[in-house]
Design a protein around this motif. Structure first.
Motif, mmCIF file in Angstrom:
data_model
loop_
_atom_site.group_PDB
_atom_site.id
_atom_site.type_symbol
_atom_site.label_atom_id
_atom_site.label_comp_id
_atom_site.label_asym_id
_atom_site.label_seq_id
_atom_site.Cartn_x
_atom_site.Cartn_y
_atom_site.Cartn_z
ATOM 1 N N ARG A 150 21.417 14.775 51.432
ATOM 2 C CA ARG A 150 22.763 14.936 50.880
ATOM 3 C C ARG A 150 22.815 14.397 49.459
ATOM 4 O O ARG A 150 22.307 13.310 49.183
ATOM 5 C CB ARG A 150 23.788 14.198 51.741
ATOM 6 C CG ARG A 150 25.226 14.470 51.285
ATOM 7 C CD ARG A 150 26.226 13.768 52.180
ATOM 8 N NE ARG A 150 27.604 14.180 51.861
ATOM 9 C CZ ARG A 150 28.684 13.592 52.352
ATOM 10 N NH1 ARG A 150 28.554 12.589 53.194
ATOM 11 N NH2 ARG A 150 29.890 14.002 52.024
ATOM 12 N N LEU A 152 25.636 13.518 46.693
ATOM 13 C CA LEU A 152 27.090 13.329 46.541
ATOM 14 C C LEU A 152 27.346 12.646 45.206
ATOM 15 O O LEU A 152 26.879 11.534 44.975
ATOM 16 C CB LEU A 152 27.614 12.476 47.708
ATOM 17 C CG LEU A 152 29.067 12.021 47.653
ATOM 18 C CD1 LEU A 152 30.031 13.194 47.559
ATOM 19 C CD2 LEU A 152 29.410 11.178 48.881
ATOM 20 N N LEU A 161 30.243 16.895 42.947
ATOM 21 C CA LEU A 161 29.283 17.734 43.663
ATOM 22 C C LEU A 161 29.001 17.089 45.007
ATOM 23 O O LEU A 161 28.766 15.888 45.092
ATOM 24 C CB LEU A 161 27.983 17.847 42.846
ATOM 25 C CG LEU A 161 26.843 18.637 43.485
ATOM 26 C CD1 LEU A 161 27.214 20.106 43.633
ATOM 27 C CD2 LEU A 161 25.571 18.513 42.645
ATOM 28 N N ASP A 162 29.045 17.874 46.062
ATOM 29 C CA ASP A 162 28.745 17.364 47.397
ATOM 30 C C ASP A 162 28.002 18.450 48.158
ATOM 31 O O ASP A 162 28.588 19.482 48.499
ATOM 32 C CB ASP A 162 30.045 16.983 48.129
ATOM 33 C CG ASP A 162 29.768 16.219 49.432
ATOM 34 O OD1 ASP A 162 28.594 16.186 49.870
ATOM 35 O OD2 ASP A 162 30.727 15.663 49.997
ATOM 36 N N GLN A 163 26.715 18.238 48.359
ATOM 37 C CA GLN A 163 25.906 19.250 49.035
ATOM 38 C C GLN A 163 24.957 18.590 50.008
ATOM 39 O O GLN A 163 24.297 17.607 49.680
ATOM 40 C CB GLN A 163 25.079 20.030 48.012
ATOM 41 C CG GLN A 163 25.904 20.986 47.187
ATOM 42 C CD GLN A 163 25.031 22.059 46.588
ATOM 43 O OE1 GLN A 163 24.220 21.761 45.726
ATOM 44 N NE2 GLN A 163 25.172 23.280 47.037
#
Lengths: 251, 224
Positions: A150, A152, A161-163
């Motif tokens: 992850r 973040l 951005l959060d993936q």
């Protein structure tokens, strides 16, 4: 860089960046862009998170500091004595008018490994960041392990951005046409710079290639560009991310 | 609450504009990554567990009463491809028009005023579900089902597949849909206490890349 005396123990250990770069705001009177960046190199040549390990890295670039951190070698996730996932957490903090270049070598997910990785970034509103993440799924002719990762990023307290990505068995469809479609190298490059006039239109790199492709595009929540790339090999992945960086810097 | 409202929201004929979008399957077919029912099912399954989980989480959180403007920021942070952000907002605008007519509520009015260009679609869907008296889990199911059924339906047209095969494929994904909707609703519950970072952010690099590639095509059958 300190090593934990028992890095294979399933307990929390903490790896520090070099003292000059760690939790020590550098207060030079000159603006950040005139400084020569302090360089930190993580000298763990043989970093191998095994099942059950817990690693944490905290790096802070204090107000007006300029800092570049790389690693000496790739990080290799291996099967450990337990099937429990290893965890590898990186926390980056960049203060006002500070600059951080976080450019580690790739992470390799070896067969039967099980790693949960997080990279959490807190940026002040005037902070600059260049961050690269590369993941290689398996060594040569090897199936990858299980890798959940992850990224973040908060800027001025808001999400930029959060993936989260998840590759390797038992993740459903991870190698299928919606996610990787056979690619074994995947990476991102994030550039945040409030002083730069960001290009607004996306750039497609090698859009007709079957041997890797990428896109460079602005994020919604701030002066930031993100490149996302997939490739069959680590060398093609690095080429794509380098090409994206050249475009991002307007060269 | 009326369970029938869920059927209405999840119905492909609900006039929310979804039929014009392929969910990335048009690009996948052009790259010959999807060419038959099996590869279509793998595509739908991978998409469901990545962007499907993320949109279901956003929809469930909106239905649970999490601040929709914070959710809209969270959706932006989870959608790095500008083309896909634009699609999500266009679909949100269309969903808003349909939702205000069918399940009017103050929450929907406030969001429409704050985001005149459209909020991300799953947030509007979640608020519509809330207005209809549905649960966060219901909203998650509607979002997850749409995530899988969109590309399956589009592929029937693009590959001239037998529609019965597409329905069978969606039936095979039932367990996956249950798992995704349940995980999304649990995360939404956590988000009411911990904030939007507790929501899923599952993503797929290829969908982001091909989403931008597809937007640059001059001729295409679907808008995305």
């Amino acid at each position: 860089m300190r090593h934990s005396p028992h890095p294979r123990q399933p307990q929390r250990t903490r790896h520090h960046a070099p003292a000059a770069t760690q939790r020590r705001p550098v207060p030079p009177p000159t603006p950040a862009h005139r400084q020569k960046p302090r360089q930190g190199r993580d000298h763990r040549r043989d970093e191998r998170p095994l099942g059950g390990d817990r690693l944490t890295i905290d790096v802070t670039a204090g107000d007006r500091a300029a800092l570049e951190v790389t690693t000496a070698a790739a990080t290799l996730a291996l099967r450990g004595p337990t099937t429990a996932p290893a965890t590898y957490d990186v926390r980056l903090t960049v203060g006002e008018h500070a600059s951080l270049r976080w450019l580690p070598q790739p992470l390799i997910s070896a067969a039967d490994s099980n790693l949960r990785q997080t990279c959490t970034v807190e940026l002040a509103s005037t902070a600059r960041l260049l961050l690269r993440e590369e993941q290689l799924l398996g060594r040569a002719n090897e199936d990858p392990g299980h890798l959940v990762s992850r990224l973040l990023v908060h800027r001025a307290g808001r999400p930029l951005l959060d993936q989260q990505t998840a590759y390797g068995d038992p993740e459903p469809g991870w190698d299928g046409p919606a996610i990787l479609h056979g690619h074994r190298a995947v990476g991102q490059l994030l550039l945040v710079d409030p002083q730069m006039s960001m290009r607004r239109s996306p750039i497609l790199l090698r859009p007709r290639s079957r041997e890797g492709c990428a896109v460079l595009a602005p994020l919604a929540g701030g002066p930031a560009l993100l490149a996302t790339a997939v490739a069959p090999t680590s060398s093609t992945l690095r080429e794509l991310l380098d090409e994206a960086l050249t475009h991002a810097l307007g060269q | 609450m009326s369970r029938a409202a869920l059927l209405l929201l999840a119905d492909g004929r609900f006039p929310a504009g979804g039929h014009a979008h392929s969910g990335g399957i048009e690009a996948a077919i052009a790259h010959q990554a999807v060419h038959d029912t099996d590869s279509l099912q793998t595509f739908c399954r991978g998409r469901l567990h990545t962007t499907g989980l993320t949109t279901a989480g956003l929809a469930a959180a909106a239905a649970a009463g999490v601040n929709p403007l914070l959710l809209d920021d969270a959706a932006d942070a989870r959608t790095p491809a500008p083309a896909l952000r634009a699609v999500a907002r266009r679909l949100g605008r269309q969903m808003m028009r349909a939702a205000r007519a069918t399940f009017p509520s103050k929450d929907l009015e406030r969001l429409a005023a704050a985001r005149p260009q459209g909020a991300h679609q799953p947030i509007v869907l979640g608020l519509a579900a809330r207005a209809a008296g549905l649960t966060p889990l219901d909203a998650a199911y509607a979002a997850a089902y749409e995530n899988a059924s969109g590309p399956a339906t589009a592929a029937v047209r693009l590959l001239s597949l037998d529609p019965l095969d597409a329905s069978s494929l969606l039936a095979h994904l039932s367990t996956d849909l249950d798992a995704v909707a349940t995980a999304a609703a649990r995360a939404a519950d956590r988000a009411t206490a911990e904030g939007v970072d507790a929501l899923p952010s599952a993503s797929s690099p290829l969908l982001d890349i091909t989403g931008e590639q597809h937007a640059a095509w001059t001729v295409r059958l679907f808008a995305s």
